[in-house]
Scaffold this motif. Structure first.
Motif, PDB file in Angstrom:
ATOM      1  N   THR A 236       1.136  -1.460   0.333  1.00  0.00           N
ATOM      2  CA  THR A 236       0.098   0.197  -0.262  1.00  0.00           C
ATOM      3  C   THR A 236       0.815   1.398   0.253  1.00  0.00           C
ATOM      4  OG1 THR A 236      -1.567  -1.057   1.195  1.00  0.00           O
ATOM      5  CG2 THR A 236      -2.284   1.491   0.933  1.00  0.00           C
ATOM      6  N   SER A 237       2.078   0.840   0.778  1.00  0.00           N
ATOM      7  CA  SER A 237       2.871   3.159   0.991  1.00  0.00           C
ATOM      8  C   SER A 237       3.611   3.087  -0.602  1.00  0.00           C
ATOM      9  CB  SER A 237       3.595   2.309   2.060  1.00  0.00           C
ATOM     10  OG  SER A 237       3.277   1.777   3.096  1.00  0.00           O
ATOM     11  N   TYR A 238       4.124   1.608  -0.794  1.00  0.00           N
ATOM     12  CA  TYR A 238       4.711   1.708  -2.865  1.00  0.00           C
ATOM     13  C   TYR A 238       3.451   2.341  -3.664  1.00  0.00           C
ATOM     14  CZ  TYR A 238       8.797   0.051  -1.587  1.00  0.00           C
ATOM     15  OH  TYR A 238      10.259  -0.614  -1.016  1.00  0.00           O
ATOM     16  N   VAL A 239       2.365   2.201  -3.405  1.00  0.00           N
ATOM     17  CA  VAL A 239       1.632   2.431  -4.613  1.00  0.00           C
ATOM     18  C   VAL A 239       1.308   3.232  -4.288  1.00  0.00           C
ATOM     19  CG1 VAL A 239      -1.419   2.160  -4.974  1.00  0.00           C
ATOM     20  CG2 VAL A 239      -0.071  -0.213  -4.766  1.00  0.00           C
ATOM     21  N   PHE A 240       0.598   4.550  -2.944  1.00  0.00           N
ATOM     22  CA  PHE A 240       1.112   5.775  -2.721  1.00  0.00           C
ATOM     23  C   PHE A 240       1.447   6.076  -3.431  1.00  0.00           C
ATOM     24  CE2 PHE A 240      -2.948   4.138   0.289  1.00  0.00           C
ATOM     25  CZ  PHE A 240      -3.433   5.249   0.581  1.00  0.00           C
ATOM     26  N   ASP A 241       2.609   6.057  -2.882  1.00  0.00           N
ATOM     27  CA  ASP A 241       4.633   6.730  -3.491  1.00  0.00           C
ATOM     28  C   ASP A 241       3.797   6.906  -5.325  1.00  0.00           C
ATOM     29  OD1 ASP A 241       6.691   7.673  -2.955  1.00  0.00           O
ATOM     30  OD2 ASP A 241       7.337   6.030  -4.388  1.00  0.00           O
ATOM     31  N   VAL A 242       3.980   5.881  -5.543  1.00  0.00           N
ATOM     32  CA  VAL A 242       4.092   5.934  -7.073  1.00  0.00           C
ATOM     33  C   VAL A 242       2.344   7.085  -8.004  1.00  0.00           C
ATOM     34  CG1 VAL A 242       4.419   4.748  -9.360  1.00  0.00           C
ATOM     35  CG2 VAL A 242       5.244   4.144  -7.218  1.00  0.00           C
ATOM     36  N   VAL A 243       1.519   6.708  -7.028  1.00  0.00           N
ATOM     37  CA  VAL A 243       0.577   7.124  -7.969  1.00  0.00           C
ATOM     38  C   VAL A 243       0.704   8.830  -7.928  1.00  0.00           C
ATOM     39  CG1 VAL A 243      -2.164   6.860  -7.815  1.00  0.00           C
ATOM     40  CG2 VAL A 243      -1.342   5.643  -7.797  1.00  0.00           C
ATOM     41  N   ARG A 244       0.671   8.887  -5.900  1.00  0.00           N
ATOM     42  CA  ARG A 244       1.297  10.807  -5.693  1.00  0.00           C
ATOM     43  C   ARG A 244       2.391  11.097  -6.639  1.00  0.00           C
ATOM     44  NH1 ARG A 244      -0.802  10.555   0.879  1.00  0.00           N
ATOM     45  NH2 ARG A 244      -3.254  10.147  -0.054  1.00  0.00           N
ATOM     46  N   ALA A 245       3.433  10.520  -7.373  1.00  0.00           N
ATOM     47  CA  ALA A 245       3.800  11.217  -7.778  1.00  0.00           C
ATOM     48  C   ALA A 245       4.242  11.262  -9.550  1.00  0.00           C
ATOM     49  CB  ALA A 245       5.089  10.091  -7.813  1.00  0.00           C
ATOM     50  N   GLU A 246       2.781  10.279 -10.084  1.00  0.00           N
ATOM     51  CA  GLU A 246       2.640  10.028 -11.313  1.00  0.00           C
ATOM     52  C   GLU A 246       0.985  11.750 -11.758  1.00  0.00           C
ATOM     53  OE1 GLU A 246       3.896   9.359 -13.890  1.00  0.00           O
ATOM     54  OE2 GLU A 246       6.277   8.327 -12.345  1.00  0.00           O
ATOM     55  N   VAL A 247       0.187  11.239 -10.971  1.00  0.00           N
ATOM     56  CA  VAL A 247      -1.341  11.950 -11.270  1.00  0.00           C
ATOM     57  C   VAL A 247      -1.043  12.741 -11.682  1.00  0.00           C
ATOM     58  CG1 VAL A 247      -3.417  12.457 -10.355  1.00  0.00           C
ATOM     59  CG2 VAL A 247      -2.271  10.244 -10.539  1.00  0.00           C
ATOM     60  N   PRO A 248      -0.036  13.811 -10.752  1.00  0.00           N
ATOM     61  CA  PRO A 248      -0.145  15.310 -10.152  1.00  0.00           C
ATOM     62  C   PRO A 248       0.670  15.688 -11.511  1.00  0.00           C
ATOM     63  CG  PRO A 248       0.804  14.450  -8.241  1.00  0.00           C
ATOM     64  CD  PRO A 248       0.681  13.179  -8.898  1.00  0.00           C
ATOM     65  N   LYS A 249       1.319  15.086 -12.500  1.00  0.00           N
ATOM     66  CA  LYS A 249       1.968  15.561 -13.115  1.00  0.00           C
ATOM     67  C   LYS A 249       0.557  15.765 -14.340  1.00  0.00           C
ATOM     68  CE  LYS A 249       6.338  12.674 -11.991  1.00  0.00           C
ATOM     69  NZ  LYS A 249       7.381  12.061 -12.749  1.00  0.00           N
ATOM     70  N   MET A 250      -0.302  14.979 -14.084  1.00  0.00           N
ATOM     71  CA  MET A 250      -0.913  14.671 -15.745  1.00  0.00           C
ATOM     72  C   MET A 250      -2.633  15.260 -15.517  1.00  0.00           C
ATOM     73  SD  MET A 250      -1.611  10.606 -16.106  1.00  0.00           S
ATOM     74  CE  MET A 250      -0.310  10.417 -15.700  1.00  0.00           C
ATOM     75  N   LYS A 251      -3.388  16.543 -16.341  1.00  0.00           N
ATOM     76  CA  LYS A 251      -4.679  16.880 -15.970  1.00  0.00           C
ATOM     77  C   LYS A 251      -5.786  15.860 -16.276  1.00  0.00           C
ATOM     78  CE  LYS A 251      -3.348  20.956 -18.739  1.00  0.00           C
ATOM     79  NZ  LYS A 251      -4.211  21.751 -20.169  1.00  0.00           N
ATOM     80  N   LEU A 252      -6.924  15.467 -15.570  1.00  0.00           N
ATOM     81  CA  LEU A 252      -8.057  14.783 -15.105  1.00  0.00           C
ATOM     82  C   LEU A 252      -8.423  14.102 -16.527  1.00  0.00           C
ATOM     83  CD1 LEU A 252      -9.652  13.801 -13.082  1.00  0.00           C
ATOM     84  CD2 LEU A 252     -11.304  15.775 -13.439  1.00  0.00           C
ATOM     85  N   ASP A 253      -8.126  15.173 -17.198  1.00  0.00           N
ATOM     86  CA  ASP A 253      -8.468  14.034 -19.224  1.00  0.00           C
ATOM     87  C   ASP A 253      -7.643  13.053 -19.266  1.00  0.00           C
ATOM     88  OD1 ASP A 253     -11.104  15.353 -18.983  1.00  0.00           O
ATOM     89  OD2 ASP A 253     -10.438  16.453 -20.760  1.00  0.00           O
ATOM     90  N   ASP A 254      -6.054  13.166 -19.565  1.00  0.00           N
ATOM     91  CA  ASP A 254      -5.214  13.039 -18.754  1.00  0.00           C
ATOM     92  C   ASP A 254      -5.037  10.907 -18.445  1.00  0.00           C
ATOM     93  OD1 ASP A 254      -4.027  14.283 -21.391  1.00  0.00           O
ATOM     94  OD2 ASP A 254      -2.978  15.079 -20.014  1.00  0.00           O
TER      95      ASP A 254
END
Length: 315
Positions: free
Chosen positions: A111-129
């Motif tokens: 769970t910790s690794y999933v949180f770390d990766v998602v919160r690093a990748e998603v802020p680089k994208m717009k909602l549609d992306d």
């Protein structure tokens, strides 16, 4: 008395003997500890351990397991969104020792690794992306997890972004945009259909008028031909052209009166309807033709004189 005491001893011995045997189910590994220390790993089948010395420390499942992790984060365009990431993993058969002894709570580690990766990748994208590139997010999570968890005896089979849930107001706005786009497309199709209908209707009306005009021209041509034949017939019996024309006009006048009289509910009124009306009409037509011919001759004579004068001026 001795035999009586022997029975409990035998009974306890049988219990201890049977307890030394144990069965390991398919896709399961059993960890055996001896005096609290790791001793061996037993795979599926019937096995035996030393009573009171060996104990079963744990049964580790070797089937593929799934862990669902819900992560809330923010996109590049400042929209908060919840992502549900499903991680499918399995304990490596040859690394059961690492999976059991190196990690106390493997679910928390994943769970910790999933949180770390998602919160690093998603802020680089717009909602549609985020919707379009959800597979890229899943690949990034798997790559990070695979590298980290392989040392602990876990193999990451697949990671899936199974749900993307933006804020309710954002979803309503997206639905309104989608509905507006569909209404716009529908209006364009309706406009095109109406335009095609108008064009086709205009073409039909033009064709109808063309055919109607052709029919009227053919009708007048046949009438003229009939009149010409009638005049020729009357000329053969000694009636000149002017008298024949007057006779034809009078005949048509009375034919018209007869047709009107045959219609009981007709509101048609023929003006004028006196007996001399046909003769007056003929005389007026002859006078009009004569005047037109005289005007035409005068214009020809005037043009001829003008041509002579122009030739003299040029010379």
């Amino acid at each position: 008395m001795g035999n009586f005491l022997l029975i409990p001893v035998i009974f306890i011995g049988l219990i201890i003997l049977f307890s030394s045997f144990f069965i390991v189910k398919q896709q399961t590994a059993v960890i055996i500890e001896r005096f609290g220390k790791f001793h061996s790993i037993r795979q599926s089948g019937l096995h035996m351990k030393i009573p009171l010395i060996d104990r079963i420390a744990s049964r580790v499942g070797l089937k593929i397991q799934q862990l669902d992790v819900i992560v809330e984060t923010k996109t590049l365009d400042d929209v908060f969104v919840k992502l549900k990431v499903s991680v499918q993993y399995v304990v490596i058969k040859d690394k059961v020792y690492d999976a059991f002894y190196k990690l106390e709570y493997p679910h928390d580690q994943i769970t910790s690794y999933v949180f770390d990766v998602v919160r690093a990748e998603v802020p680089k994208m717009k909602l549609d992306d985020v919707f379009v590139k959800k597979d890229d997010i899943a690949i990034a999570v798997k790559s990070e997890l695979q590298e980290a968890m392989i040392n602990y005896g876990f193999d990451i089979i697949k990671t899936l972004v199974t749900d993307i849930d933006p804020d309710s107001q954002v979803k309503e706005a997206m639905n309104r945009i989608n509905a507006s786009e569909r209404e716009k497309i529908a209006a364009q199709f309706e406009g095109d259909a109406a335009r095609i209908l108008i064009v086709e209707k205009a073409k039909a009306e033009a064709e109808s008028k063309r055919l109607q005009g052709q029919g009227i021209a053919d009708q007048r041509r046949e009438i003229a031909r009939g009149l010409e034949e009638s005049v020729e017939v009357l000329n053969k019996v000694g009636i000149n052209s002017q008298e024949a024309s007057a006779l034809i006009v009078v005949t048509q006048h009375y034919d018209t009166l007869q047709s009107i009289g045959e219609e009981t509910n007709s509101n048609l009124i023929l003006l004028p309807n006196s007996p001399q009306a046909g003769s007056d009409m003929l005389n007026n037509m002859i006078a009009s033709f004569t005047a037109s011919n005289q005007i035409g001759e005068a214009m020809k004579e005037q043009n001829a004189k003008k041509g002579i004068v122009d030739k003299k001026n040029k010379s």
